[in-house]
Design an enzyme around this catalytic site. Structure first.
Site, PDB file in Angstrom:
ATOM      1  N   ALA A  61      -4.870  13.441 -11.001  1.00 50.78           N
ATOM      2  CA  ALA A  61      -3.964  14.514 -10.594  1.00 50.78           C
ATOM      3  C   ALA A  61      -4.702  15.384  -9.576  1.00 50.78           C
ATOM      4  O   ALA A  61      -5.933  15.378  -9.534  1.00 50.78           O
ATOM      5  CB  ALA A  61      -3.595  15.339 -11.818  1.00 50.78           C
ATOM      6  N   GLY A 100      -5.081  10.701 -13.970  1.00 48.71           N
ATOM      7  CA  GLY A 100      -3.700  10.369 -13.635  1.00 48.71           C
ATOM      8  C   GLY A 100      -3.602   9.093 -12.811  1.00 48.71           C
ATOM      9  O   GLY A 100      -2.590   8.377 -12.875  1.00 48.71           O
ATOM     10  N   GLU A 103      -3.706   6.396 -15.188  1.00 48.17           N
ATOM     11  CA  GLU A 103      -2.446   6.420 -15.952  1.00 48.17           C
ATOM     12  C   GLU A 103      -1.315   5.780 -15.148  1.00 48.17           C
ATOM     13  O   GLU A 103      -0.456   5.100 -15.704  1.00 48.17           O
ATOM     14  CB  GLU A 103      -2.101   7.866 -16.341  1.00 48.17           C
ATOM     15  CG  GLU A 103      -3.076   8.410 -17.391  1.00 48.17           C
ATOM     16  CD  GLU A 103      -2.847   9.875 -17.702  1.00 48.17           C
ATOM     17  OE1 GLU A 103      -3.035  10.711 -16.792  1.00 48.17           O
ATOM     18  OE2 GLU A 103      -2.465  10.178 -18.846  1.00 48.17           O
ATOM     19  N   GLU A 123     -10.551  13.238 -17.975  1.00 49.46           N
ATOM     20  CA  GLU A 123      -9.948  14.565 -18.142  1.00 49.46           C
ATOM     21  C   GLU A 123     -10.750  15.476 -19.062  1.00 49.46           C
ATOM     22  O   GLU A 123     -10.827  16.688 -18.849  1.00 49.46           O
ATOM     23  CB  GLU A 123      -8.516  14.426 -18.698  1.00 49.46           C
ATOM     24  CG  GLU A 123      -7.491  13.958 -17.690  1.00 49.46           C
ATOM     25  CD  GLU A 123      -7.370  12.450 -17.578  1.00 49.46           C
ATOM     26  OE1 GLU A 123      -8.293  11.736 -18.030  1.00 49.46           O
ATOM     27  OE2 GLU A 123      -6.363  11.977 -17.042  1.00 49.46           O
TER      28      GLU A 123
END
Ligand code: 3HC
Ligand code: NAI
Length: 700
Positions: A61, A100, A103, A123
């Protein structure tokens, strides 16, 4: 080139992402992926490949967007769109697929990766948990134990390892696009279905009994007081108990809780602090650097040996200079032993050990340094000796060689002054154990050139250190701040605290070790010997060292003699309190006319941490550190300051500079100006209601 491009290669649709530098999932990228997947559902493609331009697959992210109003489509919506695709979507990974980014890959129906690629869910290092399905999909593919290990550690793994864990389906050796197209062709030919990870059922019988509790307890020790690791365990447990959508909802709730926490804000601050520390004000990005292909180290003691290992590990040959053959043998034996310990821990292969050892050669002849590109001096902490060494190096080393000192306190300019090349002299201050500790203070002499500084900063990256530039003053950044911190620990002891109370307060707050235990570990004789060379005036107030001196004079040098402030078990090294020490403390208090009292834990914490902050502020005033966040990096990487509190200067901003200033003024009124005069910068910022962080904006 726009952020997302789509191309049909035959019947395979290739979605290319391009969001430099690391393809972070910023709003534009999310929107682009979402749109590309949607429109590809309608075209002639039979399968889709998702791949990235530039140095890496999606690295996560966009951390800079955290804390700002969210903009649709959210990452979870993009991921659902990918997973819902009725055509197989294949992630083609190079570089690092992180957070992310990984993911997104897990939501694809198949994953291939270059052999050199790494994947992971880091994370937790930002005080977060994977918030886009990572905690739900990873255990479905890799199993619960492996998912717990991967996500709570945050450490990336190689493509080969990921393949063995079923997180990657195919490892590709050379051309990623070619390999991904071939993989897609195979899938089309065998009419491979869209394979959604969310549909995989976790068999409860596959989970070892008590696994979650065992992990929680382990994390209570390893990541004491931290929120995210515990929440990760809860999410993975939810993946085993709840339907996929409910598990996702749980993950999102806990992700948001982490995102809003002080701990994550502090860790995100540390992420950017570490990166801005590498930027030197006034130094052009294209400043030329020198190649460092060989290194000489003078002194193979505690520091020199560890420093040598860093270079050997980076494949750079080292000549280690000691005073005689016996000292060379001793030094090489210690290095050998340290490598063997790493091997036993599984961190190093036999072949790596052999290769590294072959790169370190010992010598007693300075003349062998004639050709090296860099010399690091690590002899005893004596100006006279260091000047003698540098005068010799100046005669021997080739022009353009960088001559560095690992001194803890000495004046770099005085050392440089004995050479005819002060522009090539710099401080490279490693921390003990030098092969383990990440921090490298790069100390700028008044004549060090931009090229020498830029080379040192770049070199730090090569040897996997975190560099921070410091100005030249007694103790530079870290050790200069350590003095008032240690002083307050000593005064608290004298005034009524016990070693155990001080260490417990500081450790429970998050410091890796308490200051008293650190003294025992480093050896009380080091400070004692340093004080012997000083005049009474230079030594300062005897209250700040009388206890340490008394212990050394009793032969209690710390862990190495089995006794210092504590007593140590000879086999287990477990420490215990010692009434003899309390008697010493009481006797010293009496001798100094100090009446002992109960000291509240909060007072101990504030005296130690606010002493750090006040000195940190002075360091900023004096221009010794470039920015407050550099000080935070020094303390987190060199002195065991808890990263989830963000370093001393960030911590000060969080609790408010007015509060810090007022407390320091109270200490000044109680204990005197000599120790507690507030830094003028701190006083000004507190009065203006500002923070160290926004003071930086004035400076740029
Ligand atoms: N968001 C925003 N900026 C990022 C970023 C991210 N995720 N990752 C890196 N950057 C920026 C850095 O700040 C740096 O900017 P600068 O040049 O202005 O200083 C630039 O990208 C290059 O980064 P590095 O200097 O670190 O480059 P390296 O090549 O040494 O390392 C990397 C690359 C391994 C990708 C490293 O940057 C990294 O580890 N990044 C963070 C990865 C991460 O933590 N991802 C998880 C994010 S949280 C998440 O995804 C939540 C999700 O679950 C919902
Ligand atoms: P040490 O005492 O363990 O090692 C010094 C080594 O230098 C000895 O092996 C000695 O034989 C060798 N030596 C002495 N004179 C020499 C000469 N003329 N030529 C070649 N070798 C010579 O000392 P340590 O702890 O490694 O410290 C070295 C330097 O690093 C000091 O300046 C110290 O302040 C600094 N430092 C020490 C740290 C620590 O935690 N020990 C941390 C950071 C810096």
């Amino acid at each position: 080139m726009s952020t997302v491009n789509y191309e049909l290669i035959g019947d395979i649709g290739v979605i290319r992402l391009n969001n430099p530098p690391v393809n972070a999932l910023s709003h534009g990228l999310r929107e682009g992926i979402w749109g590309a997947i949607k429109s590809a559902q309608e075209d002639a493609s039979e399968a889709l490949i998702l791949l990235c331009e530039g140095r890496t697959f999606i690295a996560g992210a966009d951390i800079t967007e955290f804390g700002k109003p969210p903009q649709a489509p959210m990452l979870s919506e993009v991921i659902t769109e990918i997973e819902n695709s009725h055509k197989p979507v294949i992630a083609a990974i190079h570089g690092t697929a992180l957070g992310g980014g990984f993911e997104v890959a897990l939501a694809c129906h198949y994953r291939c990766a270059l052999k050199s690629a790494k994947v992971g869910l880091p994370e937790v290092k930002l005080g977060l948990l994977p918030g886009a399905g990572g905690t739900q999909r990873t255990p479905r593919l890799a199993g619960v134990s492996a998912a717990l290990e991967l996500i709570t550690s945050g450490n990336p793994i190689s493509a080969a390892k990921a393949e063995s864990m079923k997180l990657i389906d195919r490892v590709i050796s050379d051309d990623l696009l070619k390999g991904a197209l071939a993989f897609a062709r195979e899938l089309i030919n065998r009419k491979a279905p869209v394979r959604r990870v969310r549909d995989i059922h976790i068999d409860p019988a596959s989970i070892p009994e008590g696994l979650f509790d065992e992990f929680r307890q382990r994390l209570n020790k390893r990541a004491r007081g931290q929120l995210a690791p515990q929440h990760i365990v809860t999410c993975i447990e939810a993946a085993t108990q709840l339907p996929f959508d409910k598990g996702l909802a749980k993950e999102l709730d806990l992700f948001i809780e982490c995102l809003l926490s002080d701990q994550s804000a502090a860790l995100r601050h540390m992420f950017f602090a570490e990166r801005s520390a590498t930027k030197i004000k006034g130094l052009a990005k294209d400043t030329p650097t020198r190649e460092i292909n060989s290194v000489g180290i003078i002194g193979g003691g505690t520091m020199g040996g560890g420093i040598a290992m860093n270079f050997a590990n980076a494949n750079i040959p080292v000549k280690l200079v000691e005073i005689n053959q016996a000292a060379i043998d001793r030094s090489l034996a210690v290095i050998d032993k340290n490598y063997s310990i790493s091997m036993k821990k599984g961190k190093l292969s036999e072949a790596q050990k052999t290769r590294s050892l072959s790169l370190i050669t010992g010598t007693a002849d300075y003349a062998e340094l004639a050709d090296v590109d860099l010399v690091i001096e690590a002899v005893f902490e004596s100006m006279e000796l260091k000047q003698d060494v540098f005068a010799r190096l100046d005669q021997i080393c080739k022009p353009g060689a960088i001559l560095a000192t690992n001194t803890s306190y000495q004046d770099i300019d005085q050392i440089a002054a004995v050479t005819n090349r002060p522009e090539d002299i710099i401080g490279l201050h490693f921390f003990s154990p030098a092969n383990v500790m990440k921090l490298l203070e790069v100390v700028r002499g008044s004549k060090s050139t931009d090229t020498v500084i830029a080379t040192a900063m770049q070199l730090a990256k090569t040897i996997k250190k975190v560099p921070v530039l410091a100005g030249n003053c007694y103790g530079f950044i870290g050790n200069r701040m350590l003095r008032p911190y240690a002083r307050e620990a000593q005064l608290c002891l004298l005034e009524g605290a016990t070693p155990e109370q001080i260490d417990t307060v500081m450790q429970s707050w998050g410091m890796a070790m308490g200051p008293i235990a650190v003294g025992d570990l480093a050896g009380l004789d080091i400070g004692y010997k340093a004080r012997q060379g000083l005049s009474k005036a230079e030594k300062g107030d005897s209250k700040t060292y009388c206890i340490a001196d008394a212990l050394v004079e009793m032969g209690r040098l710390g862990q190495k003699t089995g006794a210092g402030y504590y007593r140590y078990d000879s086999e287990t090294r477990a420490r215990s309190n010692d009434p003899e020490v309390l008697a010493v403390i009481k006797a010293q208090a009496e001798a100094h006319g100090v009446e002992r009292r109960e000291i509240p834990d909060e007072e101990i914490l504030n005296r130690l941490i606010f002493a750090l902050i006040n000195e940190g502020a002075r360091i900023l005033e004096d221009g010794i550190a470039q920015r407050p966040s550099d000080i935070d990096v020094v303390y987190a990487y060199g002195y065991g300051f808890p990263p989830h509190r963000g370093g001393p200067m960030y911590y000060a901003d969080r609790i408010g500079l007015k509060k810090v200033y007022d407390t320091i003024c109270t200490f000044r009124d109680l204990h005197g100006e000599a120790y507690w005069a507030p830094s003028p910068l701190l006083a000004r910022l507190a009065q203006e209601g500002r923070t160290f962080a926004n003071w930086v904006d004035d400076q740029s």
